[in-house]
Design an enzyme around this catalytic site. Structure first.
Site, PDB file in Angstrom:
ATOM      1  N   HIS A   1       0.878  -1.165   0.000  1.00 33.27           N
ATOM      2  CA  HIS A   1       0.000   0.000   0.000  1.00 33.27           C
ATOM      3  C   HIS A   1       0.922   1.224   0.000  1.00 33.27           C
ATOM      4  O   HIS A   1       2.016   1.167   0.549  1.00 33.27           O
ATOM      5  CB  HIS A   1      -0.823  -0.044   1.286  1.00 33.27           C
ATOM      6  CG  HIS A   1      -1.875   1.007   1.418  1.00 33.27           C
ATOM      7  ND1 HIS A   1      -1.595   2.278   1.817  1.00 33.27           N
ATOM      8  CD2 HIS A   1      -3.213   0.953   1.219  1.00 33.27           C
ATOM      9  CE1 HIS A   1      -2.723   2.977   1.866  1.00 33.27           C
ATOM     10  NE2 HIS A   1      -3.725   2.197   1.515  1.00 33.27           N
TER      11      HIS A   1
ATOM     12  N   CYS B   1      -4.786   2.714  -3.569  1.00 33.94           N
ATOM     13  CA  CYS B   1      -3.508   3.124  -2.983  1.00 33.94           C
ATOM     14  C   CYS B   1      -2.406   2.106  -3.235  1.00 33.94           C
ATOM     15  O   CYS B   1      -1.545   1.886  -2.378  1.00 33.94           O
ATOM     16  CB  CYS B   1      -3.626   3.384  -1.480  1.00 33.94           C
ATOM     17  SG  CYS B   1      -4.706   4.748  -1.096  1.00 33.94           S
TER      18      CYS B   1
ATOM     19  N   ASP C   1       2.981  -4.298   8.009  1.00 32.96           N
ATOM     20  CA  ASP C   1       1.750  -3.536   7.872  1.00 32.96           C
ATOM     21  C   ASP C   1       0.582  -4.512   8.032  1.00 32.96           C
ATOM     22  O   ASP C   1       0.285  -5.290   7.133  1.00 32.96           O
ATOM     23  CB  ASP C   1       1.744  -2.870   6.485  1.00 32.96           C
ATOM     24  CG  ASP C   1       0.412  -2.211   6.148  1.00 32.96           C
ATOM     25  OD1 ASP C   1      -0.558  -2.374   6.903  1.00 32.96           O
ATOM     26  OD2 ASP C   1       0.352  -1.542   5.098  1.00 32.96           O
TER      27      ASP C   1
ATOM     28  N   GLN D   1      -4.737  -4.848   6.973  1.00 31.90           N
ATOM     29  CA  GLN D   1      -5.792  -5.717   6.436  1.00 31.90           C
ATOM     30  C   GLN D   1      -5.824  -7.075   7.122  1.00 31.90           C
ATOM     31  O   GLN D   1      -6.582  -7.956   6.715  1.00 31.90           O
ATOM     32  CB  GLN D   1      -5.589  -5.930   4.927  1.00 31.90           C
ATOM     33  CG  GLN D   1      -5.682  -4.674   4.097  1.00 31.90           C
ATOM     34  CD  GLN D   1      -7.066  -4.050   4.101  1.00 31.90           C
ATOM     35  OE1 GLN D   1      -8.060  -4.684   4.478  1.00 31.90           O
ATOM     36  NE2 GLN D   1      -7.158  -2.801   3.700  1.00 31.90           N
TER      37      GLN D   1
ATOM     38  N   LYS E   1     -10.302  -0.252  10.508  1.00 29.05           N
ATOM     39  CA  LYS E   1     -10.464  -1.418   9.650  1.00 29.05           C
ATOM     40  C   LYS E   1     -10.763  -2.658  10.491  1.00 29.05           C
ATOM     41  O   LYS E   1     -10.772  -3.773   9.990  1.00 29.05           O
ATOM     42  CB  LYS E   1      -9.201  -1.640   8.819  1.00 29.05           C
ATOM     43  CG  LYS E   1      -8.943  -0.528   7.797  1.00 29.05           C
ATOM     44  CD  LYS E   1      -7.747  -0.859   6.937  1.00 29.05           C
ATOM     45  CE  LYS E   1      -7.125   0.352   6.283  1.00 29.05           C
ATOM     46  NZ  LYS E   1      -7.860   0.836   5.121  1.00 29.05           N
TER      47      LYS E   1
HETATM   48  C1  PLP Z   1      -2.455  -2.541   3.619  1.00 29.13           C
HETATM   49  C2  PLP Z   1      -2.765  -1.163   4.080  1.00 29.13           C
HETATM   50  N1  PLP Z   1      -1.801  -0.410   4.639  1.00 29.13           N
HETATM   51  C3  PLP Z   1      -2.031   0.823   5.092  1.00 29.13           C
HETATM   52  C4  PLP Z   1      -3.270   1.404   4.991  1.00 29.13           C
HETATM   53  C5  PLP Z   1      -3.455   2.798   5.498  1.00 29.13           C
HETATM   54  O1  PLP Z   1      -4.276   2.821   6.592  1.00 29.13           O
HETATM   55  P1  PLP Z   1      -4.748   4.212   7.200  1.00 29.13           P
HETATM   56  O2  PLP Z   1      -5.367   4.961   6.058  1.00 29.13           O
HETATM   57  O3  PLP Z   1      -5.754   3.837   8.225  1.00 29.13           O
HETATM   58  O4  PLP Z   1      -3.564   4.899   7.759  1.00 29.13           O
HETATM   59  C6  PLP Z   1      -4.296   0.662   4.422  1.00 29.13           C
HETATM   60  C7  PLP Z   1      -5.646   1.227   4.308  1.00 29.13           C
HETATM   61  O5  PLP Z   1      -6.099   1.733   3.318  1.00 29.13           O
HETATM   62  C8  PLP Z   1      -4.042  -0.631   3.949  1.00 29.13           C
HETATM   63  O6  PLP Z   1      -4.995  -1.361   3.373  1.00 29.13           O
END
Ligand code: PLP
Lengths: 118, 397
Positions: B114, B352, B194, B197, B220
């Site tokens: 992401h 993203c 990370d 998900q 999430k």
């Molecule tokens: C794999 C992953 N990493 C990071 C993020 C970023 O999360 P946040 O927008 O809550 O900071 C997301 C969410 O869109 C994600 O799916």
């Protein structure tokens, strides 16, 4: 949002665009809308007075952006490029015959934005 | 399980098929109630007042930390509340890596990150002259063969940043294995995972993974927005510098300087999102009360049903609860728009993850991502919507 968005004219222009193609050695500009995954390049041929003689586009995107640009290119032939650049977004909506949500306005205006860069 | 009844949004929209859980999940009544209670009954600041409601706020905030710690198998002192995954990863980049990496060092990331677990590293690399290397994709999985790893990992590799579950492909990376393999080549590599998900869909024990840092978001996992977590190993947190200096993170301040508060408080400068942290604690309770067995069973049943029903209606890619649909002749934007007309919420775009889409040869995709309240009726609505897309868009030639 109801189904009216995908009116016959939009679907028809999306599936069978009238102005798809390239023109060599003329003014051109391109832009991508990465958020949606749209990419658009527009070619415009003008005469010595700046009147548009021919206009074509290449690229891919959603039905709204593609139909809007195809219709727009019909519309602008015979007009002065400098005039066309002054067109407003609402005129695109009028051309499509509908009001768009903010997210879809971006799609519909893509063609005009590219022309403004030429 | 009647899970939908626990989410008030379904009272307003009883037929809503919400399939954009990768973006954010819906919130259960008990989480909303818990936050409401904070804001209505004891909305004082924490760690300050010597009066009842402030003490209660502090207690609830710290109890949320304890719940989150237990939830991922960590100690409360290793749990830092942040604003979300992005903020957590940025804290690792600015607070740990900026201080501990030097020109010429390498960071290993994967091709399925992401942007939130790529851009902070690109930014740091630019600033410090670091090199970023990519663990390649093989289909929807990472290629973690010994040859590939040997080529990518060396003594200059100081950091690895890796997603546990891909937000586009749903791929569940074998992070424990991967960490073991890279640390075997270079034991000094610090790994940030990370988990954005992952946390709502499978039990996580951070110690077991062998990671150094683990980042996730409250929103999430049935919690509120504005709150996230960074877990760090004790030794790593000791090497980490705060990024927000000011109130709440100090022990003593004089005109000459300051002494920082202990860990984790030194990383929580400023008034944190108190109600949201408390809400996240309740979201942990929500998940634990449902129980992993039932959660996973429900999600598996739903995605199996989807895999069975999709047939030739659209090309579908992805593992587990996250799938992308590719429909010839219909742009993702149009697919999502038509699905909206039948009450189905999906995501269209690059989610993203632009480099990943480039790898897959797509400009954009339509994503379906499931959560525990999704069931066969949602899949049926989705399938109905996809048939409608086909009817409108797909040429019969
Ligand atoms: C794999 C992953 N990493 C990071 C993020 C970023 O999360 P946040 O927008 O809550 O900071 C997301 C969410 O869109 C994600 O799916």
């Amino acid at each position: 949002m109801d189904d009216n968005l995908y009116k016959e004219i939009i679907l028809d222009r999306y599936k069978n665009p009238q102005n798809f193609g390239e023109i060599e050695d003329v003014k051109q500009a391109e832009q991508a809308n990465y958020l949606c995954g749209d990419k658009l390049k527009i070619y415009i041929k003008t005469d010595k007075d700046g009147v548009i003689e021919e206009a074509k586009f290449m690229g891919g995107g959603c039905a709204i952006s593609m139909a809007a640009v195809d219709l727009l290119l019909d519309e602008i032939v015979g007009k002065k490029l400098s005039q066309v650049k002054k067109m407003k977004g609402e005129e695109i909506e009028k051309m499509l015959g509908m009001d768009l949500t903010p997210a879809r306005k971006k799609c519909a205006y893509l063609g005009l934005e590219v022309i403004k860069k030429i | 399980m009647d899970i939908k009844s626990k989410f008030p949004i379904f009272k307003k929209y009883p037929d809503l098929a919400y399939l954009d859980n990768g973006a954010t999940t819906l919130k259960p009544e008990i989480v909303l109630e818990k936050m409401n209670e904070y804001y209505r009954e004891y909305s004082a600041n924490i760690h300050r007042g010597i009066y009842g409601i402030s003490e209660r706020a502090t207690e609830e905030y710290e109890s949320a930390r304890v719940k989150v710690a237990r939830f991922i198998g960590a100690a409360p002192s290793e749990i830092i509340f942040t604003f979300g995954t992005t903020a957590s990863i940025n804290l690792v980049a600015s607070g740990w890596a900026d201080k501990n990496l030097k020109r010429g060092d390498e960071i290993l990331v994967t091709e399925m990150e992401h942007h939130s677990n790529l851009v902070p590293w690109q930014n740091l690399a630019k600033k410090k002259g670091l090199k970023i290397k990519f663990l390649p994709l093989n289909g929807i999985f990472l290629d973690i063969s010994d040859e590939v790893l040997k080529n990518l990992v060396n003594e200059k590799t100081k950091m690895m940043a890796m997603v546990q579950v891909s937000n586009v492909l749903g791929t569940v990376n074998p992070v424990k294995d991967i960490i073991e393999k890279v640390k075997k080549i270079n034991p000094k590599i610090v790994v940030v995972v990370d988990g954005a998900q992952a946390v709502a869909h499978m039990p996580i024990k951070v110690k077991d993974l062998g990671a150094d840092f683990y980042a996730f978001s409250g929103h999430k996992m049935y919690g509120p927005t504005g709150i996230g977590v960074l877990w760090g190993k004790k030794e790593r947190l000791e090497e980490t510098e705060p990024v927000n200096f000011g109130g709440g993170m100090i022990e003593e301040v004089t005109e000459e300087g300051f002494r920082m508060a202990s860990i984790p408080f030194r990383f929580e400068g400023g008034t944190p999102p108190i109600g949201e942290a408390i809400g996240l604690g309740e979201a942990v309770d929500f998940i634990e009360e449902l129980g992993w067995k039932d959660i996973m069973e429900q999600e598996i049943n739903t995605y199996k049903y989807l895999e069975e029903k999709i047939g030739g209606l659209a090309e579908m890619m992805g593992e587990g609860t996250i799938k992308i649909l590719v429909m010839k002749g219909a742009h993702p934007h149009d697919v999502a728009q038509i699905l909206d007309t039948v009450g189905v919420c999906v995501r269209a775009g690059h989610h993203c993850a632009m480099p990943l889409h480039q790898k897959l040869g797509l400009m954009a995709s339509t994503r379906v991502s499931l959560a525990v309240y999704n069931d066969k009726s949602d899949v049926d609505k989705l399938i109905g919507g996809i048939k409608k897309v086909n009817k409108i868009f797909v040429k019969e030639d």
